[in-house]
Design a protein around this motif. Structure first.
Motif, PDB file in Angstrom:
ATOM      1  N   ILE A 150       0.869  -1.192   0.000  1.00 22.48           N
ATOM      2  CA  ILE A 150       0.000   0.000   0.000  1.00 22.48           C
ATOM      3  C   ILE A 150       0.897   1.231   0.000  1.00 22.48           C
ATOM      4  N   GLY A 151       0.965   1.911  -1.135  1.00 26.02           N
ATOM      5  CA  GLY A 151       1.786   3.118  -1.257  1.00 26.02           C
ATOM      6  C   GLY A 151       2.979   2.880  -2.157  1.00 26.02           C
ATOM      7  N   ARG A 175      -2.967   5.548  -4.159  1.00 29.16           N
ATOM      8  CA  ARG A 175      -4.197   6.341  -4.278  1.00 29.16           C
ATOM      9  C   ARG A 175      -4.031   7.508  -5.259  1.00 29.16           C
ATOM     10  N   ALA A 236       2.933   0.911   3.294  1.00 28.75           N
ATOM     11  CA  ALA A 236       4.023   1.862   2.999  1.00 28.75           C
ATOM     12  C   ALA A 236       3.380   3.180   2.577  1.00 28.75           C
ATOM     13  N   ALA A 237       2.448   3.634   3.413  1.00 26.73           N
ATOM     14  CA  ALA A 237       1.543   4.711   3.013  1.00 26.73           C
ATOM     15  C   ALA A 237       2.013   6.097   3.439  1.00 26.73           C
ATOM     16  N   GLY A 238       3.228   6.217   3.970  1.00 22.77           N
ATOM     17  CA  GLY A 238       3.785   7.529   4.262  1.00 22.77           C
ATOM     18  C   GLY A 238       3.220   8.156   5.524  1.00 22.77           C
ATOM     19  N   THR A 240       2.043  11.957   5.990  1.00 19.00           N
ATOM     20  CA  THR A 240       1.941  13.350   5.540  1.00 19.00           C
ATOM     21  C   THR A 240       0.794  14.112   6.216  1.00 19.00           C
ATOM     22  N   ASP A 447       7.923   5.866   6.184  1.00 19.44           N
ATOM     23  CA  ASP A 447       7.372   6.921   7.046  1.00 19.44           C
ATOM     24  C   ASP A 447       6.124   6.471   7.794  1.00 19.44           C
ATOM     25  N   LEU A 454      13.508  10.349   5.846  1.00 16.52           N
ATOM     26  CA  LEU A 454      14.318  10.580   4.647  1.00 16.52           C
ATOM     27  C   LEU A 454      14.137   9.433   3.663  1.00 16.52           C
TER      28      LEU A 454
HETATM   29  C1  FAD Z   1       8.137  18.336   0.356  1.00 19.93           C
HETATM   30  C2  FAD Z   1       9.042  17.248   0.840  1.00 19.93           C
HETATM   31  C3  FAD Z   1      10.359  17.229   0.398  1.00 19.93           C
HETATM   32  C4  FAD Z   1      11.220  16.222   0.823  1.00 19.93           C
HETATM   33  N1  FAD Z   1      12.506  16.230   0.364  1.00 19.93           N
HETATM   34  C5  FAD Z   1      13.346  15.247   0.743  1.00 19.93           C
HETATM   35  C6  FAD Z   1      14.681  15.217   0.280  1.00 19.93           C
HETATM   36  O1  FAD Z   1      15.119  16.100  -0.471  1.00 19.93           O
HETATM   37  N2  FAD Z   1      15.483  14.192   0.673  1.00 19.93           N
HETATM   38  C7  FAD Z   1      15.033  13.202   1.490  1.00 19.93           C
HETATM   39  O2  FAD Z   1      15.789  12.284   1.799  1.00 19.93           O
HETATM   40  N3  FAD Z   1      13.762  13.200   1.965  1.00 19.93           N
HETATM   41  C8  FAD Z   1      12.914  14.200   1.609  1.00 19.93           C
HETATM   42  N4  FAD Z   1      11.628  14.209   2.087  1.00 19.93           N
HETATM   43  C9  FAD Z   1      11.161  13.067   2.903  1.00 19.93           C
HETATM   44  C10 FAD Z   1      10.905  11.849   2.001  1.00 19.93           C
HETATM   45  O3  FAD Z   1      10.262  12.259   0.810  1.00 19.93           O
HETATM   46  C11 FAD Z   1      10.070  10.795   2.715  1.00 19.93           C
HETATM   47  O4  FAD Z   1      10.719  10.443   3.923  1.00 19.93           O
HETATM   48  C12 FAD Z   1       9.886   9.547   1.854  1.00 19.93           C
HETATM   49  O5  FAD Z   1       9.266   9.862   0.635  1.00 19.93           O
HETATM   50  C13 FAD Z   1       9.048   8.503   2.599  1.00 19.93           C
HETATM   51  O6  FAD Z   1       8.781   7.444   1.747  1.00 19.93           O
HETATM   52  P1  FAD Z   1       7.524   6.487   1.980  1.00 19.93           P
HETATM   53  O7  FAD Z   1       7.562   5.505   0.867  1.00 19.93           O
HETATM   54  O8  FAD Z   1       7.533   5.954   3.356  1.00 19.93           O
HETATM   55  O9  FAD Z   1       6.239   7.422   1.877  1.00 19.93           O
HETATM   56  P2  FAD Z   1       5.714   8.441   0.760  1.00 19.93           P
HETATM   57  O10 FAD Z   1       6.789   8.875  -0.161  1.00 19.93           O
HETATM   58  O11 FAD Z   1       4.979   9.480   1.517  1.00 19.93           O
HETATM   59  O12 FAD Z   1       4.699   7.554  -0.096  1.00 19.93           O
HETATM   60  C14 FAD Z   1       3.500   7.067   0.472  1.00 19.93           C
HETATM   61  C15 FAD Z   1       2.504   6.791  -0.645  1.00 19.93           C
HETATM   62  O13 FAD Z   1       1.397   6.071  -0.111  1.00 19.93           O
HETATM   63  C16 FAD Z   1       0.218   6.521  -0.766  1.00 19.93           C
HETATM   64  N5  FAD Z   1      -0.926   6.186   0.089  1.00 19.93           N
HETATM   65  C17 FAD Z   1      -1.228   6.676   1.317  1.00 19.93           C
HETATM   66  N6  FAD Z   1      -2.354   6.104   1.788  1.00 19.93           N
HETATM   67  C18 FAD Z   1      -2.782   5.244   0.834  1.00 19.93           C
HETATM   68  C19 FAD Z   1      -3.903   4.366   0.725  1.00 19.93           C
HETATM   69  N7  FAD Z   1      -4.805   4.263   1.710  1.00 19.93           N
HETATM   70  N8  FAD Z   1      -4.048   3.612  -0.408  1.00 19.93           N
HETATM   71  C20 FAD Z   1      -3.128   3.714  -1.417  1.00 19.93           C
HETATM   72  N9  FAD Z   1      -2.047   4.538  -1.362  1.00 19.93           N
HETATM   73  C21 FAD Z   1      -1.878   5.283  -0.253  1.00 19.93           C
HETATM   74  C22 FAD Z   1       0.441   8.019  -0.891  1.00 19.93           C
HETATM   75  O14 FAD Z   1      -0.384   8.575  -1.897  1.00 19.93           O
HETATM   76  C23 FAD Z   1       1.922   8.058  -1.280  1.00 19.93           C
HETATM   77  O15 FAD Z   1       2.090   8.001  -2.680  1.00 19.93           O
HETATM   78  C24 FAD Z   1      10.748  15.221   1.712  1.00 19.93           C
HETATM   79  C25 FAD Z   1       9.433  15.257   2.180  1.00 19.93           C
HETATM   80  C26 FAD Z   1       8.588  16.267   1.757  1.00 19.93           C
HETATM   81  C27 FAD Z   1       7.176  16.310   2.274  1.00 19.93           C
END
Ligand code: FAD
Ligand code: SF4
Length: 493
Positions: A150-151, A175, A236-238, A240, A447, A454
């Protein structure tokens, strides 16, 4: 070892950035096209191949840095790419976007400039792509087991790639309308062009990973349905869920969360809009929050043609050098000049926003537009920020973006209840030492479990969670690598 005398004879040289006047007129990456292989080779030659390479320890992925520095110095770019991919699924993301805790931990950094590890990393991977050296690695056989991820941010992509290569059938649910998480919608094009995400997704599709975009788990498909259809689930939905600023005037038009503002600018680059529905063009812009998300708003506002850009931070300005309390090899809090800051704008430290004021509502509007932000200087005393009397003032503000951090995962939309997973005290999905939630067969990475962090941690968690899922599905110890445990934290004091 790379050049035995390199660290003595070669000074540090960073990748060149394009002139400010050029780059604020487009959205392309700020770096000059990399045709500088001899320079990068020499930079890699500064590596001392330390007996105890602290760079390894600084990197959550455990990147084999001295090994690929040596290979890059010898012009063995193919070998360097193989060593790079041994620990990192997506070095083109980290090579562009990582704040490089490895460089803060580099032994050379004790008394001179550290090795430019990140520049070497991105050069190795860009050259590998250019030379056709990054190809799909489809599994030899399928396990017959199925996994839903998921994500599709870096943690979901890393978990999905590892599990697909291990032979499991993996479906990634996203999503948003496109794959990539914050890499796609959040991080601006000028920090990383989205073509890098696109070609990785193509590689993953060719390996067998399936992507379902525009599907919100918890709404379009229930957690229960996922459990019935798949043998394991990775959340893996982040994270935010944004922190808000509840001061008088917050309801005025023109005040937006950074994550409302930035994705729209990304969508313009994807061709969905001609102009962003929330644009800084011709406006006095104020960004509240002095971190990286704030810097991304600053760079975006410059490119949209803002009249002025001011970034506010409640904390005092960090020093230029490592504070004594944050010695090597920790990652210190120092004053950073990002590419966005080089491009202009003002930064004001030690201030708090007291309220906003705006115009009278126009016909058909419930509230008016923001026009001024009222602030006051603050000092940190007895555990809280106290206003300094007599320092109140107002600055023009026609667009305000809030970039004040995040407070946890945003999957409280039914997904958490439907899957029955527990949250921890910080609002993230709780997990044990193997990334497993309280529900059998449901894991969490990135996240969503760690809190906003990061990309390098997200990839490391995705890889580690994949190992745990592979063991769960196969019923024996997985041979996939596991760089970290959920409790691992950045090197801090
Ligand atoms: C503006 C910004 C700039 C950043 N810049 C940097 C940087 O320069 N360097 C760095 O190292 N880190 C940076 N970060 C932090 C970094 O982007 C995150 O730590 C990283 O992307 C986390 O990855 P993730 O896969 O856990 O979650 P995310 O990248 O947040 O991905 C989660 C995904 O899950 C999806 N999702 C959520 N709920 C559902 C659901 N119910 N069903 C289906 N899909 C779903 C979301 O739409 C999203 O696409 C930044 C963060 C932000 C907000
Ligand atoms: S700590 Fe620095 S000098 Fe030592 S091996 Fe790592 S990159 Fe090379």
């Amino acid at each position: 070892m790379a050049d035995p005398k390199g660290f003595l004879t070669t000074p540090k040289q960073l990748a060149e950035r394009r002139p400010v006047a050029d780059r604020v007129r487009d959205w392309n990456e700020v770096y000059v096209e990399r045709s500088l292989l001899p320079i990068i080779s020499k930079q890699a030659g500064r590596c001392m191949d330390c007996g105890i390479p602290f760079c390894h320890n600084g990197c959550p992925l455990g990147n084999l840095i001295p090994e690929w520095n040596d290979l890059a110095w010898r012009d063995d770019w193919k070998g360097a790419s193989e060593r790079l991919h041994a620990t990192n699924n997506f070095p083109e993301f980290t090579g562009r976007l990582c704040p490089a805790p490895c460089e803060s931990a580099c032994v050379l950094g004790i008394n001179q400039d550290p090795v430019t590890i990140k520049n070497v990393e991105v050069t190795i991977i860009d050259k590998a792509w250019d030379n056709g050296g990054v190809t799909p690695q489809a599994p030899d056989r399928l396990s017959g087991k199925t996994v839903a991820v998921i994500g599709s941010g870096p943690s979901g992509l890393a978990a999905a790639q590892q599990l697909t290569r291990a032979g499991h059938t993996v479906v990634v649910y996203e999503r948003a309308d496109r794959v990539g998480g914050l890499l796609r919608y959040g991080i601006p094009e000028f920090k990383m062009e989205k073509r890098h995400v696109n070609r990785r997704v193509e590689q993953m599709r060719a390996e067998g990973t399936r992507f379902r975009t525009g599907v919100e788990v918890g709404v379009d498909i229930t957690g229960r349905q996922l459990r019935e259809r798949f043998d394991a689930v990775v959340i893996a939905a982040g994270a935010t869920t944004a922190r808000d600023l509840n001061v008088p005037g917050r309801e005025l038009h023109g005040i937006h969360q950074a994550m409302e503002y930035l994705p729209l600018a990304n969508k313009v680059q994807e061709g969905d809009y001609v102009d962003s529905p929330i644009s800084a063009a011709g406006k006095h812009v104020v960004v509240i929050g002095g971190g990286d998300t704030g810097a991304d708003c600053v760079g975006t506002a410059h490119r949209q043609g803002a009249a002025s850009v001011t970034q506010l931070e409640i904390m005092p300005r960090p020093g230029d050098d490592r504070p004594t309390g944050q010695p090597w090899p920790t990652m210190p809090m120092v004053f950073k000049v990002t590419s966005a800051h080089e491009e202009g704008g003002e930064r004001i430290y030690s201030v708090n926003t007291t309220h906003f004021s705006g115009s009278a509502p126009e016909e058909g509007q419930a509230v008016g537009n923001v026009q001024q932000l009222h602030l006051v200087e603050v000092v940190f005393t007895e555990g809280r920020f106290e206003p300094v009397p007599g320092t109140e003032r107002a600055i023009p503000a026609q667009l305000v973006t809030l970039a004040m951090g995040f407070t946890g995962t945003d999957v409280k939309n039914g997904l958490v209840e439907q899957l029955g997973v527990d949250l921890d005290a910080r609002g993230n999905v709780a997990r044990d030492s193997r990334f497993a939630t309280n529900v059998d067969g449901v894991y969490v990475a990135g996240d969503a479990g760690r809190g906003q962090s990061l990309i390098v941690w997200a990839i490391a968690e995705g890889r580690s969670a994949a190992k745990a899922v592979d063991s769960y599905l196969s019923g024996r110890a997985s041979t996939l690598p596991s760089p970290i445990r959920p409790t691992d934290r950045p090197l801090t004091v």
